[in-house]
Design a protein around this motif. Structure first.
Motif, PDB file in Angstrom:
ATOM      1  N   MET A   1       7.326  -3.704  -4.285  1.00  0.00           N
ATOM      2  CA  MET A   1       6.459  -3.334  -3.186  1.00  0.00           C
ATOM      3  C   MET A   1       5.215  -2.629  -3.699  1.00  0.00           C
ATOM      4  O   MET A   1       4.130  -2.827  -3.161  1.00  0.00           O
ATOM      5  N   VAL A   2       5.391  -1.815  -4.729  1.00  0.00           N
ATOM      6  CA  VAL A   2       4.250  -1.086  -5.290  1.00  0.00           C
ATOM      7  C   VAL A   2       3.255  -2.063  -5.904  1.00  0.00           C
ATOM      8  O   VAL A   2       2.043  -1.925  -5.720  1.00  0.00           O
ATOM      9  N   VAL A   3       3.750  -3.080  -6.595  1.00  0.00           N
ATOM     10  CA  VAL A   3       2.865  -4.076  -7.213  1.00  0.00           C
ATOM     11  C   VAL A   3       2.078  -4.825  -6.148  1.00  0.00           C
ATOM     12  O   VAL A   3       0.881  -5.072  -6.310  1.00  0.00           O
ATOM     13  N   VAL A   4       2.716  -5.160  -5.058  1.00  0.00           N
ATOM     14  CA  VAL A   4       2.020  -5.838  -3.960  1.00  0.00           C
ATOM     15  C   VAL A   4       0.938  -4.937  -3.388  1.00  0.00           C
ATOM     16  O   VAL A   4      -0.170  -5.372  -3.098  1.00  0.00           O
ATOM     17  N   GLY A   5       1.242  -3.661  -3.245  1.00  0.00           N
ATOM     18  CA  GLY A   5       0.252  -2.724  -2.730  1.00  0.00           C
ATOM     19  C   GLY A   5      -0.965  -2.599  -3.618  1.00  0.00           C
ATOM     20  O   GLY A   5      -2.102  -2.556  -3.144  1.00  0.00           O
ATOM     21  N   PHE A   6      -0.734  -2.547  -4.930  1.00  0.00           N
ATOM     22  CA  PHE A   6      -1.849  -2.390  -5.863  1.00  0.00           C
ATOM     23  C   PHE A   6      -2.697  -3.644  -5.998  1.00  0.00           C
ATOM     24  O   PHE A   6      -3.909  -3.573  -6.091  1.00  0.00           O
ATOM     25  N   GLY A   7      -2.075  -4.821  -6.001  1.00  0.00           N
ATOM     26  CA  GLY A   7      -2.837  -6.024  -6.343  1.00  0.00           C
ATOM     27  C   GLY A   7      -2.796  -7.143  -5.331  1.00  0.00           C
ATOM     28  O   GLY A   7      -2.920  -8.312  -5.690  1.00  0.00           O
ATOM     29  N   TYR A   8      -2.631  -6.826  -4.065  1.00  0.00           N
ATOM     30  CA  TYR A   8      -2.502  -7.895  -3.073  1.00  0.00           C
ATOM     31  C   TYR A   8      -3.728  -8.803  -3.043  1.00  0.00           C
ATOM     32  O   TYR A   8      -3.597 -10.015  -2.926  1.00  0.00           O
ATOM     33  N   ASP A   9      -4.912  -8.230  -3.147  1.00  0.00           N
ATOM     34  CA  ASP A   9      -6.130  -9.043  -3.085  1.00  0.00           C
ATOM     35  C   ASP A   9      -6.259 -10.004  -4.262  1.00  0.00           C
ATOM     36  O   ASP A   9      -6.847 -11.077  -4.126  1.00  0.00           O
ATOM     37  N   SER A  10      -5.701  -9.640  -5.405  1.00  0.00           N
ATOM     38  CA  SER A  10      -5.902 -10.460  -6.597  1.00  0.00           C
ATOM     39  C   SER A  10      -4.937 -11.643  -6.713  1.00  0.00           C
ATOM     40  O   SER A  10      -5.260 -12.635  -7.346  1.00  0.00           O
ATOM     41  N   PHE A  11      -3.746 -11.554  -6.136  1.00  0.00           N
ATOM     42  CA  PHE A  11      -2.810 -12.670  -6.288  1.00  0.00           C
ATOM     43  C   PHE A  11      -2.282 -13.223  -4.968  1.00  0.00           C
ATOM     44  O   PHE A  11      -1.221 -13.816  -4.919  1.00  0.00           O
TER      45      PHE A  11
END
Length: 123
Positions: A1-11
């Motif tokens: 969930m943390v990874v999605v929060g940090f990089g949602y726009d990029s992937f």
């Protein structure tokens, strides 16, 4: 969930709404389309319970851990609700567009909540 929060726009292609021509992505809106994607930054808050749980790895789940996790889950669900009020259809985006990042975050939210409850009350 943390990874999605940090990089949602990029992937991820971004949040979408169902239309007659297929998915309509909120980024196409001129005024506030990107704001919906920014609301997913709320998943970054799960860094706090992750850090607490890592520091207390061999100990039983404490009430304050459940409270911190519940607060983060509430803020994340509130952010998803706000996004759905503007343009986004969260479940449509996650499972029908499909958006694996958002789907993973939603499934992880449910599974981590169930795991936390089971670790607290089953042990």
């Amino acid at each position: 969930m943390v990874v999605v929060g940090f990089g949602y726009d990029s992937f991820s292609p971004g949040l979408a709404e169902r239309s007659s021509n297929g998915p309509f992505f909120c980024k196409q809106l001129m005024s506030s389309g990107s704001d919906d994607d920014a609301l997913l930054m709320a998943f970054v808050l799960f860094m706090v319970p992750l850090t607490i749980r890592t520091l207390r790895a061999r100990r039983r789940i404490a009430i304050f851990e459940m409270a911190v996790f519940s607060l983060c889950a509430f803020v994340s669900c509130f952010a998803l609700w706000l996004a759905s009020l503007d343009c986004a259809s969260i479940l449509y985006t996650a499972f029908f567009v499909p958006d694996p990042a958002l789907a993973g975050a939603l499934v992880a939210l449910v599974l981590s909540t169930a795991m936390l409850i089971s670790l607290r009350f089953v042990q």
